[in-house]
Enzyme design. Structure first.
Site, PDB file in Angstrom:
ATOM      1  N   HIS A   1       6.778   0.468   3.195  1.00  0.00           N
ATOM      2  CA  HIS A   1       6.246  -0.775   3.718  1.00  0.00           C
ATOM      3  C   HIS A   1       6.973  -1.617   4.529  1.00  0.00           C
ATOM      4  O   HIS A   1       8.238  -1.275   4.568  1.00  0.00           O
ATOM      5  CB  HIS A   1       6.184  -1.583   2.365  1.00  0.00           C
ATOM      6  CG  HIS A   1       5.353  -2.832   2.249  1.00  0.00           C
ATOM      7  ND1 HIS A   1       5.613  -3.971   2.558  1.00  0.00           N
ATOM      8  CD2 HIS A   1       4.155  -2.874   1.826  1.00  0.00           C
ATOM      9  CE1 HIS A   1       4.598  -4.898   2.855  1.00  0.00           C
ATOM     10  NE2 HIS A   1       3.543  -4.137   2.189  1.00  0.00           N
TER      11      HIS A   1
ATOM     12  N   ASP B   1      -0.259   0.864  -3.372  1.00  0.00           N
ATOM     13  CA  ASP B   1      -1.478   1.836  -3.355  1.00  0.00           C
ATOM     14  C   ASP B   1      -1.002   3.029  -3.794  1.00  0.00           C
ATOM     15  O   ASP B   1      -2.175   3.975  -3.836  1.00  0.00           O
ATOM     16  CB  ASP B   1      -2.023   2.054  -1.620  1.00  0.00           C
ATOM     17  CG  ASP B   1      -2.444   0.904  -1.049  1.00  0.00           C
ATOM     18  OD1 ASP B   1      -3.241   0.283  -1.848  1.00  0.00           O
ATOM     19  OD2 ASP B   1      -2.245   0.540   0.136  1.00  0.00           O
TER      20      ASP B   1
HETATM   21  N1  ACO Z   1       6.194   8.789   4.834  1.00  0.00           N
HETATM   22  C1  ACO Z   1       7.114   9.432   5.455  1.00  0.00           C
HETATM   23  N2  ACO Z   1       7.941   8.821   6.345  1.00  0.00           N
HETATM   24  C2  ACO Z   1       7.766   7.314   6.303  1.00  0.00           C
HETATM   25  C3  ACO Z   1       6.685   6.730   5.750  1.00  0.00           C
HETATM   26  C4  ACO Z   1       5.989   7.328   4.767  1.00  0.00           C
HETATM   27  N3  ACO Z   1       4.917   6.980   3.870  1.00  0.00           N
HETATM   28  N4  ACO Z   1       6.743   5.242   6.093  1.00  0.00           N
HETATM   29  C5  ACO Z   1       7.689   5.125   6.625  1.00  0.00           C
HETATM   30  N5  ACO Z   1       8.277   6.273   7.214  1.00  0.00           N
HETATM   31  C6  ACO Z   1       9.373   6.768   8.105  1.00  0.00           C
HETATM   32  C7  ACO Z   1       9.153   6.574   9.463  1.00  0.00           C
HETATM   33  O1  ACO Z   1       8.676   7.802  10.042  1.00  0.00           O
HETATM   34  C8  ACO Z   1      10.167   6.040   9.928  1.00  0.00           C
HETATM   35  O2  ACO Z   1      11.015   7.273  10.175  1.00  0.00           O
HETATM   36  P1  ACO Z   1      12.306   7.116  11.532  1.00  0.00           P
HETATM   37  O3  ACO Z   1      13.193   6.024  11.171  1.00  0.00           O
HETATM   38  O4  ACO Z   1      13.020   8.529  11.414  1.00  0.00           O
HETATM   39  O5  ACO Z   1      11.418   7.260  12.684  1.00  0.00           O
HETATM   40  C9  ACO Z   1      10.794   5.267   8.953  1.00  0.00           C
HETATM   41  O6  ACO Z   1      10.326   5.650   7.662  1.00  0.00           O
HETATM   42  C10 ACO Z   1      10.556   3.792   9.268  1.00  0.00           C
HETATM   43  O7  ACO Z   1       9.053   3.450   9.240  1.00  0.00           O
HETATM   44  P2  ACO Z   1       8.155   2.730  10.372  1.00  0.00           P
HETATM   45  O8  ACO Z   1       6.945   3.322  10.535  1.00  0.00           O
HETATM   46  O9  ACO Z   1       8.822   2.194  11.374  1.00  0.00           O
HETATM   47  O10 ACO Z   1       7.809   1.464   9.117  1.00  0.00           O
HETATM   48  P3  ACO Z   1       6.790   0.341   9.629  1.00  0.00           P
HETATM   49  O11 ACO Z   1       7.352  -0.697   8.724  1.00  0.00           O
HETATM   50  O12 ACO Z   1       6.298   0.283  10.706  1.00  0.00           O
HETATM   51  O13 ACO Z   1       5.458   1.067   8.435  1.00  0.00           O
HETATM   52  C11 ACO Z   1       4.003   1.450   6.929  1.00  0.00           C
HETATM   53  C12 ACO Z   1       5.129   0.524   7.425  1.00  0.00           C
HETATM   54  C13 ACO Z   1       2.859   1.405   7.999  1.00  0.00           C
HETATM   55  C14 ACO Z   1       3.568   0.738   5.702  1.00  0.00           C
HETATM   56  C15 ACO Z   1       4.200   2.942   6.719  1.00  0.00           C
HETATM   57  O14 ACO Z   1       5.503   2.760   5.837  1.00  0.00           O
HETATM   58  C16 ACO Z   1       3.303   3.989   6.392  1.00  0.00           C
HETATM   59  O15 ACO Z   1       2.553   4.235   7.131  1.00  0.00           O
HETATM   60  N6  ACO Z   1       3.105   4.143   5.051  1.00  0.00           N
HETATM   61  C17 ACO Z   1       1.988   5.021   4.543  1.00  0.00           C
HETATM   62  C18 ACO Z   1       0.867   4.173   4.437  1.00  0.00           C
HETATM   63  C19 ACO Z   1       0.731   3.146   3.288  1.00  0.00           C
HETATM   64  O16 ACO Z   1       1.260   3.567   2.204  1.00  0.00           O
HETATM   65  N7  ACO Z   1       0.380   1.890   3.690  1.00  0.00           N
HETATM   66  C20 ACO Z   1      -0.083   1.074   2.728  1.00  0.00           C
HETATM   67  C21 ACO Z   1       1.183  -0.317   3.017  1.00  0.00           C
HETATM   68  S1  ACO Z   1       0.707  -1.475   1.658  1.00  0.00           S
HETATM   69  C22 ACO Z   1      -0.656  -2.075   2.051  1.00  0.00           C
HETATM   70  O17 ACO Z   1      -1.057  -2.349   3.138  1.00  0.00           O
HETATM   71  C23 ACO Z   1      -1.346  -2.577   0.893  1.00  0.00           C
END
Ligand code: ACO
Length: 439
Positions: A315, A373
């Site tokens: 998140h 979720d």
């Molecule tokens: N699985 C694997 N790796 C992940 C995940 C994940 N679900 N989420 C983040 N990471 C990793 C990224 O690859 C990144 O790695 P790095 O530092 O090696 O490049 C690091 O963790 C930071 O992640 P970001 O993508 O920069 O974090 P951001 O804040 O931009 O994204 C998000 C947040 C979009 C929710 C992301 O965690 C994600 O895509 N999760 C899966 C989708 C999801 O569950 N969304 C629901 C959110 S809650 C809602 O909307 C109600």
């Protein structure tokens, strides 16, 4: 803006000896201070650069507060854990819209007001006929919610607070009807009209699952579980869809159009679409062999170029366990017990997946925890809600948050049309060549 200026100022200095500039800092009631950089462009001719709004507060707000490190979520100051067990969804709606919880009379009046607006214009039924039966429910909802503005011309003057109130009630009341109609349309079953003697959530379940051929019995445990899902999804400060609603509303667009824009944004898999994606991910792992295959899946997730993500994890704001995920896991237990599905393989798989991920260095280092979720899909599936409707349920619940935030924006004297700027990296000015000179 009712915020306290700090004694401290932020000073921006430049390495080329241009004069430094002071910016005021404001303190909120809780949470990080903000540096007010509104005068930056005027004073320096420079913009700030912050794609994804990683360090930018786009507005001031008194509705919802999240402490991502602590894993805390407050609606108007009240912890989500207390609201989820002591209040129902309509009380939560009242709180989000008005700032305080309703007393007994206010609660009765508000419930009756919403209940009296649950029907949609009969012509809405014909509107549905224009969609293919296999259209994604979110496509249908974007269209039908946007179309409400064509039916309620009497509440579209956004400068009139009475119009805004009426639109708010109409949206909160009619979303369950539209979501249920979307479901019935997909199935080819007749639409079920709302019943005013049922609670908001019981009525929704009836509109979803009743058929004319049989009596529909409301199950209180299921109703409570769905009501809790609504409460947990009701608002979440300035997330992507809420910011979309605010940005759309900043141009003066009507509330039905703004909420349709919010629904469009919520549809994306990185946002509200994640519950659908999380459940599909679990189905995929189950198909490959279940718990034994989690290790392989996690290996793929950790592979930078695989494009595989652990859906329902991570998140932007929570760097700790999402408090909504904890409540959702509890609700999952309750619903599966009620349905005698204690051994539900998908729930077992999800719990095993969570345990393995929370112990894995990749997730620990990045502070990736389950979000709301991760478990909500399992609960909704158990309630009989089809996977493709999960994000529609989220839209239904979030409508109140969107409306409260939209109303707050309209009432803010500092409100301006939202208009971000850019760092331009394209071609500089050049002349249009004639066709024979082009490569
Ligand atoms: N699985 C694997 N790796 C992940 C995940 C994940 N679900 N989420 C983040 N990471 C990793 C990224 O690859 C990144 O790695 P790095 O530092 O090696 O490049 C690091 O963790 C930071 O992640 P970001 O993508 O920069 O974090 P951001 O804040 O931009 O994204 C998000 C947040 C979009 C929710 C992301 O965690 C994600 O895509 N999760 C899966 C989708 C999801 O569950 N969304 C629901 C959110 S809650 C809602 O909307 C109600």
């Amino acid at each position: 803006m009712s915020v306290t200026p700090s004694d401290v100022k932020a000073t921006l200095s430049f390495s080329d000896n241009s004069p430094s500039i002071d910016f005021p800092i404001y303190k909120g009631t809780i949470g990080p201070d903000v540096v007010d950089i509104r005068a930056l462009y005027n004073k320096t001719g420079k913009f700030t650069y912050d794609p994804g709004f990683m360090s930018t507060a786009s507005c001031n707000s008194s509705i919802t507060y999240i402490d991502g490190d602590k894993g805390e979520l407050l609606y108007r100051g009240y912890p989500i854990e207390q609201l989820a067990v002591k209040c129902d969804f309509l009380e939560t709606c009242y709180l989000l819209l008005n700032g305080e919880l309703p007393n007994a009379t206010q609660r009765t009046d508000f419930t009756s007001l919403v209940t009296n607006h649950t029907m949609v214009h009969e012509q809405m039924g014909s509107f549905f006929q224009g969609f293919r039966r296999d259209a994604h429910p979110m496509a249908v909802l974007v269209g039908t919610v946007g179309a409400l503005s064509a039916f309620y011309h009497d509440s579209l003057d956004i400068t009139d607070s009475h119009h805004r109130d009426v639109s708010a009630i109409r949206l909160i009341a009619k979303l369950p009807t539209l979501v249920a109609m979307t479901h019935k349309y997909t199935l080819g079953q007749p639409f079920v009209y709302p019943r005013n003697d049922l609670s908001y959530t019981a009525n929704f379940m009836r509109m979803m699952f009743a058929v004319p051929a049989e009596e529909y019995k409301v199950n209180d445990v299921m109703v409570r579980a769905l009501d809790r899902i609504f409460i947990l999804h009701a608002d979440h400060e300035q997330n992507a869809s809420t910011s979309t609603v605010r940005l759309s509303g900043s141009s003066g667009a009507n509330p039905f159009a703004c909420i349709a824009a919010g629904i469009a944004c919520l549809w994306g898999p990185a946002h509200g679409g994640a519950n659908e994606a999380a459940l599909n991910m679990l189905y995929g792992i189950q198909k490959q062999g279940g718990v034994e295959k989690i290790g392989e899946f996690i290996k793929d997730v950790k592979e930078k170029d695989s494009g595989v993500k652990l859906m329902g994890f991570g998140h932007r704001v929570y760097k700790n366990y999402d408090p909504r995920a904890k409540l959702m896991r509890e609700t999952c237990h309750e619903v599966l017990n009620e349905l005698c599905l204690h051994d539900d393989p998908l729930f077992k798989l999800a719990m095993a997946q969570e345990k393995i991920s929370l112990e894995d260095d990749y997730f620990v280092k990045r502070k990736l925890y389950p979000n709301v979720d991760f478990y909500s899909g399992i609960v909704q599936r158990a309630l009989g809600i089809p996977v493709s409707l999960f994000t529609g349920i989220f839209s239904l619940a979030r409508t109140v948050g969107w409306i409260a935030q939209w109303n707050e924006m309209i009432s803010d004297p500092e409100q301006k049309i939202g208009r971000p700027r850019q760092l331009f990296i394209g071609a500089q000015r050049r002349d249009v060549p004639s066709i024979d000179q082009r490569k």
